[in-house]
Motif scaffolding. Structure first.
Motif: not given
Length: 258
Positions: A146-173
């Motif tokens: 689960l990435t970190g981040g700021i929670r939006t109205i749609s219950d998504a975690l977004v922002g710099p923490l989420a971007l940093t986490a995703l930039d370090q990962l690679h997934v199949d689908l």
């Protein structure tokens, strides 16, 4: 007599709009037993009276602001049966040992519930609700990130923490839910930070599959996530209108109708 028939048709169109919030030309033609040209004339007449707003392929009661987004709980009840059908089609693409990503959304939430028994699955998500589905299932062979981040109205975690986490990962689908999709604007969301996070999901994935029910067609959010042609596949409901099917088949490698 013709005047009365037109009046009756237009009343039924308005009733359908009040029930569904959005109507499609193709669906109305089938329901009313008339040609699509006749439906378009009725929509033009109603639009001229200010009774509805015409959009690509249909009409709404009001023009939805591009930055407007309802909350997760409200969206969860919309097109629930179609979202389940989309999820059941999507889960067939998930195999044991894969790594997948699910962004926050009610259709990806439906998919998560279909994936809890798959062995040796790694799941990356920015949705606390989706993470909770997997945690509650307690499948010991699954890894949930689960990435970190700021929670939006749609219950998504977004922002710099989420971007940093995703930039370090690679997934199949990647399975990506969206707010809207059009030929001109591609796949969109009302939230700029969600758009940036969804773009990071795309960069982190080998294959991208959009999950969107048929009502998302002809809807545009404030921010583009990606053009239609730059993802691998779309899974949507079979009630999407014929014009949309033609455009999507021309733009995408794979269109799956659930």
């Amino acid at each position: 007599m013709t005047e009365m028939l037109a009046s009756a048709r237009q009343q039924r169109i308005l009733e359908a709009l009040r029930e569904r919030e959005q109507v499609r030309v193709t669906s109305l033609a089938s329901e009313l037993g008339v040609s699509e040209m006749t439906v378009r004339r009725d929509l033009n007449a109603l639009a001229a009276r200010g009774a509805l707003v015409k959009v690509h392929g249909g009409a709404t009661l009001d023009a939805a602001p591009t930055s407007s987004e309802p909350g997760f709980t409200h969206k969860l009840a919309l097109e629930a049966a179609e979202k389940l059908a989309i999820a059941q089609a999507a889960v067939k693409l998930v195999k044991p040992g894969m790594s997948i990503a699910l962004n926050s959304g009610t259709t990806t939430y439906a998919l998560a519930a279909q994936c809890t028994d798959i062995k040796d699955l790694t799941v990356v998500t920015n949705s606390p609700r989706i993470a909770e589905i997997f945690y509650a299932a307690a499948n010991p062979s699954q890894n949930i990130i689960l990435t970190g981040g700021i929670r939006t109205i749609s219950d998504a975690l977004v922002g710099p923490l989420a971007l940093t986490a995703l930039d370090q990962l690679h997934v199949d689908l990647l399975f990506l839910g969206v707010h809207g999709m059009t030929a001109e604007d591609g796949f969109t969301t009302p939230n700029m930070l969600e758009a940036q996070t969804n773009q990071a999901f795309i960069r982190a994935s080998a294959r991208q599959i959009i999950l969107a029910d048929h009502t998302k067609w002809a809807v545009t959010g404030l921010c583009q996530i990606v053009p239609l042609s730059q993802v691998d596949a779309l899974i949507t409901g079979n009630r999407i209108d014929e014009e949309a099917k033609v455009i999507l088949r021309q733009s995408l490698d794979t269109l799956i109708l659930a």
